[in-house]
Design a protein around this motif. Structure first.
Motif, PDB file in Angstrom:
ATOM      1  N   ASN A 144       6.180   2.703  -3.119  1.00  0.00           N
ATOM      2  CA  ASN A 144       6.711   3.923  -2.530  1.00  0.00           C
ATOM      3  C   ASN A 144       7.545   3.590  -1.292  1.00  0.00           C
ATOM      4  O   ASN A 144       7.058   3.006  -0.331  1.00  0.00           O
ATOM      5  N   SER A 145       8.830   3.957  -1.333  1.00  0.00           N
ATOM      6  CA  SER A 145       9.750   3.572  -0.250  1.00  0.00           C
ATOM      7  C   SER A 145       9.385   4.238   1.070  1.00  0.00           C
ATOM      8  O   SER A 145       9.538   3.637   2.141  1.00  0.00           O
ATOM      9  N   GLU A 146       8.901   5.480   1.018  1.00  0.00           N
ATOM     10  CA  GLU A 146       8.519   6.155   2.253  1.00  0.00           C
ATOM     11  C   GLU A 146       7.318   5.471   2.891  1.00  0.00           C
ATOM     12  O   GLU A 146       7.281   5.278   4.107  1.00  0.00           O
ATOM     13  N   PHE A 147       6.332   5.091   2.077  1.00  0.00           N
ATOM     14  CA  PHE A 147       5.142   4.429   2.617  1.00  0.00           C
ATOM     15  C   PHE A 147       5.505   3.095   3.257  1.00  0.00           C
ATOM     16  O   PHE A 147       5.000   2.764   4.337  1.00  0.00           O
ATOM     17  N   ARG A 148       6.394   2.339   2.616  1.00  0.00           N
ATOM     18  CA  ARG A 148       6.808   1.049   3.183  1.00  0.00           C
ATOM     19  C   ARG A 148       7.524   1.251   4.521  1.00  0.00           C
ATOM     20  O   ARG A 148       7.298   0.501   5.479  1.00  0.00           O
TER      21      ARG A 148
END
Length: 512
Positions: free
Chosen positions: A282-286
């Protein structure tokens, strides 16, 4: 002129929400019986809540919600529960010198609780004057508001679940709604189950440390009280010194749970379902973890080297002390970035360089679908990608470059929505800063520009503490009632992502 919005349907369901709010009011009654505190404030509030709720329900026996009615219902519900939540404060303080006997102060504290802002009008002396039952109600309001009152109603009430998608979209923090199951009511139950499990685990750990002698003053009451305010990223504490009142192991334990609270709760369900790859990709989590790590390392270096020294006192000396530098920086960055608002050190005493790092953390916010406040990480990601695309297309106007997140193309309407929201957020924040500063000067209350700035940001971002007299161990009590009403409004629209509330003040919403 004919109204096109069925306000009766919306207010009828507000009545249903108020009736069910009487159930959690039983918890402070139990606490009152245990500690021999007065039960009248809560018994009277239950009676009032049921009576008003039943009266409103009669406006429309079988309410039908479309998108307009859904936004009206969500907005008014949050205002209504905050008003009801203030009643026990007023009744408990009636005839005394209690800060909360003032209805505006009581509403400020209640709105701050339900919106999980954590801004308070209670100072150290005021905290000590209130009963265990009143303080537990204060904590409980944050837990109820964390995952969302409307999400809870969708999970348990079939008549509301019919319009569940519209309702969650209006209430959920973030620009998108992720359905975990085909039925929205099941999604709501899953989110609340994950939320409940993490809360229970955190309470068990805190109380376990107490039993092992690692956290002497973290008894069962404090464990429950802090469990109710950590997972919703609320930050209320019955202790005047917040989490600084507890041992280092308690402070370190709070950090991962604040990070969890600022993460999209849907991702945890994917882990439980055996789809952990969706979590790590997940790009937001990273980006969220990268922001926490980067700011923490920067601040830790400042505290350790003395660039942003912490003075002796709460939190202790950090210069030249590796563990304390890392703990203080990690805790404060996570607390402010996720909008929790807890504190282990009085960062008001830090130098301006350290405060700038903290201010940047306050602007980032948590993830969409979390209990965190602020602008949200996913919006900043989209804005940065949009700006990069604008620079690219300036030199390559013949090329079409879509914006992608996690391999998926972001719809252009969604991009415009993110840009519109962020601009509106910053505009309202700036206007509110000016209003707060002017109103304070009207009564002769000395307020620095940084304090006015942070008061506006801390309330619209549902963050809680600010700078100066609004620091983690300060309060908002000195503001005039008019400024407090402005900040109550900011907390309300901030929790609901601005649009569902402001649209109610447009003529087109009602007539076209």
């Amino acid at each position: 002129m004919q109204l096109r919005t069925d306000w009766r349907a919306s207010f009828a369901l507000v009545g249903t929400v108020l009736k069910y709010l009487s159930i959690p009011l039983v918890i402070p009654i139990v606490v009152a019986l245990i500690y021999d505190d007065p039960t009248f404030p809560f018994v009277a509030t239950i009676a009032l809540t049921i009576a008003v709720g039943h009266s409103l329900e009669r406006l429309r026996p079988e309410p039908d919600l479309r998108i307009r009615e859904a936004m009206l219902f969500v907005s008014i519900s949050w205002l209504a529960v905050a008003i009801v939540g203030s009643v026990p404060y007023v009744l408990a303080g009636w005839g005394t010198e209690s800060t909360l006997a003032n209805p505006v102060n009581a509403l400020f504290e209640s709105m701050s609780g339900f919106t999980t802002t954590g801004a308070t009008v209670l100072g150290e002396i005021s905290l000590e004057r209130h009963s265990h039952a009143v303080m537990m109600w204060r904590q409980l309001t944050q837990w109820l508001g964390g995952m969302g009152i409307i999400v809870l109603m969708i999970a348990i009430l079939p008549e509301i679940a019919v319009s569940g998608a519209h309702l969650i979209e209006s209430e959920a923090p973030g620009p998108e709604l992720q359905k975990l199951t085909p039925r929205i009511a099941e999604t709501a139950r899953i989110l609340w189950l994950v939320y409940f499990v993490f809360t229970a685990v955190y309470i068990a750990l805190l109380y376990g440390f107490h039993l092992m002698g690692l956290a002497p003053n973290m008894g069962l009451y404090n464990a429950i009280a802090h469990g109710f305010t950590t997972l919703p990223t609320g930050g209320f504490s019955p202790e005047a010194d917040s989490v600084a009142a507890f041992s280092a192991i308690v402070q370190w334990t709070a950090v991962p749970f604040m990070i969890i609270a600022g993460t999209n709760f849907a991702l945890f369900w994917h882990i439980f379902s055996g789809e952990s790859h969706r979590f790590v990709r997940n790009s937001e989590f990273r980006a969220y973890i990268a922001a926490i790590a980067g700011l923490t390392v920067l601040l830790a270096g400042m505290l350790y080297t003395g660039v942003a020294p912490a003075l002796p006192g709460l939190g202790g000396v950090t210069e030249g002390v590796p563990e304390n530098s890392l703990r203080q920086s990690t805790f404060q960055i996570v607390s402010l970035l996720t909008s929790t608002g807890y504190a282990t050190s009085d960062f008001v005493e830090w130098t301006s360089t350290g405060k700038i790092v903290l201010l940047f953390a306050m602007l980032v916010g948590g993830s969409a679908g979390s209990t965190g406040g602020g602008v949200k990480v996913i919006r900043w990601l989209i804005i940065f990608k949009f700006l990069r695309r604008e620079l690219f297309t300036a030199s390559h106007p013949e090329l079409v470059q879509p914006i992608r997140l996690g391999g998926n193309v972001v719809d252009e309407d969604a991009i415009r929505g993110v840009l519109g929201f962020t601009l509106m957020y910053l505009f309202i924040f700036a206007i509110a800063t000016l209003l707060i500063a002017l109103d304070s000067s009207r009564i002769g209350y000395t307020l620095t520009p940084l304090e006015a700035f942070s008061a506006s940001l801390a309330t619209i971002g549902n963050i809680g503490p600010g700078f100066g007299s609004l620091g983690p161990f300060g309060s908002y009590l000195a503001f005039p009632d008019t400024s407090k009403l402005v900040m109550i409004f900011l907390m309300w629209i901030g929790r609901l992502e601005i649009i569902p509330v402001l649209v109610l003040f447009t003529g087109d919403f009602w007539t076209r």
